[in-house]
Motif scaffolding. Sequence first.
Motif, PDB file in Angstrom:
ATOM      1  N   VAL A  33       1.358  -1.307  -0.290  1.00 47.23           N
ATOM      2  CA  VAL A  33      -0.063  -0.306  -0.276  1.00 47.23           C
ATOM      3  C   VAL A  33       1.075   1.018  -0.134  1.00 47.23           C
ATOM      4  CG1 VAL A  33      -1.798   1.032   1.390  1.00 47.23           C
ATOM      5  CG2 VAL A  33      -2.014  -1.603   1.282  1.00 47.23           C
ATOM      6  N   TRP A  64       1.516   5.355   1.148  1.00 45.03           N
ATOM      7  CA  TRP A  64       0.918   5.899   2.070  1.00 45.03           C
ATOM      8  C   TRP A  64       1.319   7.281   1.772  1.00 45.03           C
ATOM      9  CZ3 TRP A  64      -2.368   4.515   6.263  1.00 45.03           C
ATOM     10  CH2 TRP A  64      -1.963   3.280   6.395  1.00 45.03           C
ATOM     11  N   GLN A  72     -16.029   7.872   9.111  1.00 44.21           N
ATOM     12  CA  GLN A  72     -15.777   6.728   8.671  1.00 44.21           C
ATOM     13  C   GLN A  72     -15.388   7.013   7.105  1.00 44.21           C
ATOM     14  OE1 GLN A  72     -17.340   3.023  10.662  1.00 44.21           O
ATOM     15  NE2 GLN A  72     -17.155   3.185  12.000  1.00 44.21           N
ATOM     16  N   SER A 111     -13.073   8.899   3.113  1.00 44.35           N
ATOM     17  CA  SER A 111     -11.963   9.447   2.324  1.00 44.35           C
ATOM     18  C   SER A 111     -12.753  10.366   2.443  1.00 44.35           C
ATOM     19  CB  SER A 111     -11.693   8.398   1.357  1.00 44.35           C
ATOM     20  OG  SER A 111     -11.191   6.944   1.793  1.00 44.35           O
ATOM     21  N   ARG A 126      -2.659   4.321  -6.701  1.00 46.92           N
ATOM     22  CA  ARG A 126      -3.326   4.811  -5.640  1.00 46.92           C
ATOM     23  C   ARG A 126      -3.671   4.904  -3.834  1.00 46.92           C
ATOM     24  NH1 ARG A 126      -8.636   3.601  -7.257  1.00 46.92           N
ATOM     25  NH2 ARG A 126     -10.267   3.485  -6.019  1.00 46.92           N
ATOM     26  N   THR A 181      -3.125   6.119   0.737  1.00 51.98           N
ATOM     27  CA  THR A 181      -4.000   6.252   1.520  1.00 51.98           C
ATOM     28  C   THR A 181      -3.333   7.408   2.616  1.00 51.98           C
ATOM     29  OG1 THR A 181      -4.522   3.824   1.944  1.00 51.98           O
ATOM     30  CG2 THR A 181      -4.778   5.213   3.546  1.00 51.98           C
ATOM     31  N   ALA A 189      -2.226   9.517   5.745  1.00 54.27           N
ATOM     32  CA  ALA A 189      -2.431   9.057   7.588  1.00 54.27           C
ATOM     33  C   ALA A 189      -1.504  10.416   7.650  1.00 54.27           C
ATOM     34  CB  ALA A 189      -1.995   7.429   7.830  1.00 54.27           C
ATOM     35  N   LYS A 232      -5.694   4.525  13.445  1.00 61.90           N
ATOM     36  CA  LYS A 232      -6.907   4.938  13.009  1.00 61.90           C
ATOM     37  C   LYS A 232      -6.793   6.723  12.514  1.00 61.90           C
ATOM     38  CE  LYS A 232      -9.671   2.317  16.196  1.00 61.90           C
ATOM     39  NZ  LYS A 232     -10.843   2.353  16.708  1.00 61.90           N
ATOM     40  N   VAL A 285      -6.320   8.301  10.023  1.00 62.22           N
ATOM     41  CA  VAL A 285      -6.744   8.130   8.749  1.00 62.22           C
ATOM     42  C   VAL A 285      -7.267   8.951   8.101  1.00 62.22           C
ATOM     43  CG1 VAL A 285      -6.826   6.589   6.618  1.00 62.22           C
ATOM     44  CG2 VAL A 285      -5.756   5.660   8.614  1.00 62.22           C
ATOM     45  N   ARG A 317      -8.852   7.248   2.175  1.00 59.35           N
ATOM     46  CA  ARG A 317      -7.634   6.011   2.011  1.00 59.35           C
ATOM     47  C   ARG A 317      -7.843   5.289   0.109  1.00 59.35           C
ATOM     48  NH1 ARG A 317      -6.593   1.624   5.711  1.00 59.35           N
ATOM     49  NH2 ARG A 317      -8.478   2.867   7.342  1.00 59.35           N
ATOM     50  N   ASP A 318      -6.895   4.864  -0.117  1.00 56.03           N
ATOM     51  CA  ASP A 318      -7.058   3.964  -1.589  1.00 56.03           C
ATOM     52  C   ASP A 318      -7.519   4.911  -2.001  1.00 56.03           C
ATOM     53  OD1 ASP A 318      -6.596   2.096  -3.325  1.00 56.03           O
ATOM     54  OD2 ASP A 318      -8.345   1.402  -2.770  1.00 56.03           O
TER      55      ASP A 318
END
Length: 400
Positions: free
Chosen positions: A294, A296, A313, A315, A339, A341, A343, A350, A352, A355-356
């Motif tokens: 992934v 980041w 919850q 993106s 893609r 994510t 953070a 948690k 974040v 995401r993606d």
Amino acid sequence: MTLPDALDALLRDRAARDEPVCLFAYDLAGLRRHVSDVVASLPAPCRMYYAMKANSAGEILAALAPIVAGFEVASGGEIAKVRAADPSAAILFGGPAKTPGEIGAALDADVTRLHVESLLELYRISAAATARGRTVEVLLRVNLAGPFPDATIAMAGRPTQFGIDEADLPAAMAAVTTLPGLRFAGFHLHSLSNNLSAETHLAMLGLYRDTVLAWEKEFGVEVEVLDVGGGIGVDYQDTAHRFDWDAFTRGLTSWVGTLPAHWREIQFECGRYLTAACGTYAVEVLDVKRNHGVAWALVRGGTHHFRLPVSWQHSHPFTVFAVDRWDPEAPRPSVTDDRVTVAGELCTPKDVLARDVPVAAVRAGDVLVFELAGAYGWDISHHDFLSHPHPEHVFLGQGT
């Protein structure tokens, strides 16, 4: 200077400094235009109050004070903030767990109206009012049985901490019409949050009207004020999808025509819908790396500043503000056509913000710009977890 130009200049200035970019920028001129249009489109006797829990910055309150009918607050601290911004502003005091001290302070601050959420609270308000030789205007907040349309958050029609159970309304009506120091003005029926459909919002108002008309007959009272709450939403996933305010106000005008003349005021108390679009959260990418396949992007900031994405919850949408400045002696990690994510800097998985998410390119040193950050961003975040520095708050268009 237009907002895009002003924001571009701000980010270029901050990116040229040694400290990583980490800021909230608020467009006060755009906020005033938007809220002025909303208020101007409301038919009489509808009035818009700002639910300041969405964003309680003093600059936001000062910008809105000349435009809105007043402020909806949920604590003694919020009352103090309103009075600092505008000593004469109308204040509606709600909240499910008011302390006796807060109730007394609210009366001393001359709040316009209290929204009552239980039978015990009626007795506490009565005691505070009679001790001061006052009579205070109250609305009863009722948790209706429903059913209601789907929305992100349901405030009624199911077990919640909000309001008086509809089954307990007879006892509350007996108390509010007999206890000293109280003047019954009507009902508060805030049932949904972040509803995106004008059609279903109008259907909910139809339910409110029919329910309150029946209560007037049942209890032998005349309602003067009906608070229909806020709950008008923002689509964070599809920013082109907006609540159809024009269609809503057309339907609202028709709805108002069905109300009795003695309903002198219909209170709206919107927060998110008024301020979300005025705010931007911008954070510098400190590092880019891969971990278990992934990609980041690690930023100077996170959910301790902008908790909304993890709270809901989702993106949160962002754009990449490219920054060319970089130390040529250091590697500059990046991802391209991939893609990523996003953070933050907290020691928890948690933390974040997105995401993606597909990106054309993002490098360490670039700045990620999160839009729709003007409501429930900074105000709901755990600012001092890990004791990182707070972000800068910049208010653009203060004099325009």
